[in-house]
Design an enzyme around this catalytic site. Structure first.
Site, PDB file in Angstrom:
ATOM      1  N   GLY A 170     -17.683  -9.781  -1.279  1.00  0.00           N
ATOM      2  CA  GLY A 170     -19.067  -9.326  -1.436  1.00  0.00           C
ATOM      3  C   GLY A 170     -19.572  -9.706  -2.817  1.00  0.00           C
ATOM      4  O   GLY A 170     -19.042 -10.614  -3.471  1.00  0.00           O
ATOM      5  N   LYS A 191     -21.638   8.227 -11.401  1.00  0.00           N
ATOM      6  CA  LYS A 191     -22.939   7.734 -11.892  1.00  0.00           C
ATOM      7  C   LYS A 191     -23.821   7.258 -10.736  1.00  0.00           C
ATOM      8  O   LYS A 191     -25.043   7.236 -10.846  1.00  0.00           O
ATOM      9  CB  LYS A 191     -22.755   6.657 -12.971  1.00  0.00           C
ATOM     10  CG  LYS A 191     -21.976   5.411 -12.557  1.00  0.00           C
ATOM     11  CD  LYS A 191     -22.796   4.353 -11.875  1.00  0.00           C
ATOM     12  CE  LYS A 191     -21.938   3.219 -11.341  1.00  0.00           C
ATOM     13  NZ  LYS A 191     -22.643   2.250 -10.515  1.00  0.00           N
ATOM     14  N   ASN A 233     -27.786   1.592  -5.553  1.00  0.00           N
ATOM     15  CA  ASN A 233     -27.965   3.050  -5.505  1.00  0.00           C
ATOM     16  C   ASN A 233     -29.368   3.437  -5.959  1.00  0.00           C
ATOM     17  O   ASN A 233     -30.041   4.241  -5.314  1.00  0.00           O
ATOM     18  CB  ASN A 233     -26.887   3.732  -6.355  1.00  0.00           C
ATOM     19  CG  ASN A 233     -25.539   3.651  -5.684  1.00  0.00           C
ATOM     20  OD1 ASN A 233     -25.258   4.385  -4.736  1.00  0.00           O
ATOM     21  ND2 ASN A 233     -24.686   2.730  -6.142  1.00  0.00           N
TER      22      ASN A 233
END
Ligand SMILES: NC(=O)C1=CN([C@@H]2O[C@H](COP(=O)(O)OP(=O)(O)OC[C@H]3O[C@@H](n4cnc5c(N)ncnc54)[C@H](OP(=O)(O)O)[C@@H]3O)[C@@H](O)[C@H]2O)C=CC1
Ligand SMILES: O=C(CO)COP(=O)(O)O
Length: 365
Positions: free
Chosen positions: A28, A210, A275
Site C-alpha cells: 500500500g 493520534k 484519518n
C-alpha cells in the site's frame, strides 16, 4: 560513537550500511514509500503484494498508481506475488499492512518462513477486544524460533511526502536497542532521518492514538470550527493519550517526541491524512459507511477509537475526546452535539489528571 558513522561530503553524519535483501510485506502507500527509502539506500527490496495485478504493474511499469499515483519506483524494488520467494534468505521483514490484517499476514509468513527473522512493523493501531499493541500481536503469532527481534517504526511521515524524498523524521523502538539500531541503519539517509528509542509502549500508543484525535480534528474542521478548536483538540488529545499511555507503562517523555506530538501535528493538519480526511467528511455530514466506502485506503483511527475506549475503561483513565468520538462513530451521536458535550463538561484543572497518573507511576515502589 558507533563505528559505522562517517561524514559525507556535505558534513552530515550518515551510515555506511551493508547492503541487504529486505522484504517489505504490504504494497500500500506506506509499504511502497518505505520500499523507496530502502532502494534509495541501495538495498535489494522485495515488495510483496497479495494482488497479482499490482505485482505485474510494479515490475512492468515501476509504478503503483493506486497508492502513489505520481511516483516512478526505483528499479531496485522488485514486486513478489509469492511470499516464500520474497522471504527466501532475508533477515529483516518490514511489515506494512493495516492492523486488521496483521494476524492473517503473520499466519502466512509463519507458514513459509524457515529461518529466524527480525520483524519491523510500521502500522499504527491497537486491536479492539484483545487490546493488544502490534508488538504483542506479533509475539502471539510468531513462534520464538522464527523471531529474532521486533522493532516498531513510527513518527510524522506521510507516504506521499516520503516518496517525493521530502525531509522526514521517524523513530524506531525495540526492547533490543541493537535491533532498533539495525533498522535505523537500513533506513537512514539524507531525506529520511531515523532516531532510536527504547520505549516501545510509548511509541506504539502515541502512533495509534493520534489517529483518534486526527479524526476528531477533521470533524471540527468539517463543521467549520477553525483553528482554536483544532489546537484545543490536539493539546487535550495529547493529554489523554499521555494519561493512558503512562498508565500502560510508557515513558511520559515519549509523548513529547516524534511519535507523540510530532505525529499528532502532522496527522491533524495534513491533507494527506486519511484519518483527518475521514473526520472532515463526517463533519460535513457523511455517514461512517459512506466515508469508509469512498476512502480506498485504511482509516486506522476508527478501530483504534473502539480499542482506546475499551482501554480507558480497563485502566480507569478519563478520555473525554475518545469517548465522544466513540459515540459519534458507533452510537449514532451527531458530531455537532458531540462537540457541545465536550465543551459543557464539568470544570477541571488542566494538569491535575496527568500529575496524578505521574504521581502514581513514580511513587509505586
Ligand atoms: N500511508 C501513510 O502515510 C502511513 C501509514 N502508516 C501505517 O501503515 C499501515 C499501512 O497503511 P498504508 O500502507 O497507508 O495502507 P493502505 O491502505 O495504503 O495499504 C494497505 C496495503 O495492505 C494491503 N492489505 C490489506 N489487507 C491485506 C491482507 N489481509 N493481506 C495482504 N495485504 C493486505 C492492501 O492491499 P489492497 O490493495 O488489496 O487493499 C494494501 O496494499 C497502517 O497501520 C497505517 O496507519 C504509518 C505511517 C504513514
Ligand atoms: O501516520 C500517518 C502519518 O504519520 C498517516 O496518517 P493517516 O493514516 O491518517 O494518513
Amino acid at each position: 560513537m558507533r563505528e559505522k558513522e562517517n561524514k559525507d561530503k556535505a558534513g552530515v553524519l550518515f551510515m555506511q550500511n551493508k547492503k541487504a535483501a529486505i522484504a517489505v510485506v504490504g504494497a500500500g502507500s506506506w509499504g511502497t514509500a518505505l520500499a523507496i527509502v530502502l532502494a534509495d539506500n541501495a538495498h535489494e527490496v522485495r515488495l510483496w503484494s497479495h494482488k497479482e495485478d499490482q505485482v505485474k504493474e510494479i515490475n512492468g511499469f515501476h509504478t503503483n498508481k493506486k497508492y502513489l499515483p505520481e511516483i516512478a519506483l526505483p528499479e531496485l524494488i522488485v514486486a513478489y506475488a509469492s511470499l516464500s520467494d520474497a522471504l527466501a534468505g532475508v533477515d529483516t521483514v518490514i511489515l506494512a499492512v493495516p492492523t486488521k490484517a496483521i494476524r492473517e499476514v503473520l499466519g502466512k509468513i509463519r507458514a513459509v518462513q524457515a529461518d529466524s527473522i527480525t520483524i519491523a512493523h510500521v502500522s499504527k493501531g491497537i486491536e479492539p477486544d484483545t487490546l493488544l499493541r502490534i508488538t504483542e500481536m506479533i509475539k502471539e503469532e510468531m513462534p520464538k524460533e522464527l523471531l529474532k527481534d521486533i522493532v516498531v517504526l513510527s513518527g510524522p511521515s506521510h507516504a506521499e511526502e516520503v516518496s517525493l524524498r521530502h525531509p522526514t523524521t521517524v523513530t524506531v523502538a525495540s526492547e533490543n536497542m541493537e535491533a532498533a539500531e539495525k533498522i535505523q541503519d537500513l533506513f537512514i539517509n539524507h531525506n529520511f532521518r531515523v532516531y532510536t528509542n527504547s520505549d516501545v509502549i510509548g511509541v506504539e500508543i502515541g502512533g495509534a492514538l493520534k489517529n483518534i484525535i486526527a479524526l476528531a480534528a477533521g470533524i471540527t474542521d468539517g463543521l467549520g470550527y477553525g483553528d482554536n478548536a483544532k489546537a484545543a483538540l490536539m493539546t487535550r488529545g495529547l493529554a489523554e493519550i499521555a494519561r493512558l499511555g503512562t498508565k500502560m507503562g510508557a515513558n511520559p517523555l515519549t509523548f513529547s517526541g516524534l511519535t507523540g506530538i510530532g505525529d499528532l501535528i502532522v496527522t491533524c493538519t495534513s491533507v494527506h491524512s486519511r484519518n483527518w480526511r475521514a473526520g472532515n467528511l463526517l463533519g460535513k455530514g457523511q455517514t461512517l459507511d459512506e466515508v469508509l466506502d469512498n476512502m480506498g485506503m485504511v482509516v486506522e483511527g476508527v478501530r483504534t477509537t473502539k480499542a482506546a475506549y475499551q482501554l480507558a475503561k480497563k485502566y480507569d483513565v478519563n478520555m473525554p475526546i475518545t469517548t465522544v468520538l466513540y459515540n459519534v462513530l458507533f452510537n449514532g451521536k451527531n458530531a455537532k452535539d458531540a462537540v457541545d458535550v465536550l465543551m459543557a463538561r464539568g470544570k477541571t484543572h488542566e494538569m491535575e489528571d496527568l500529575v496524578n497518573v505521574l504521581d502514581e507511576k513514580y511513587t509505586e515502589g
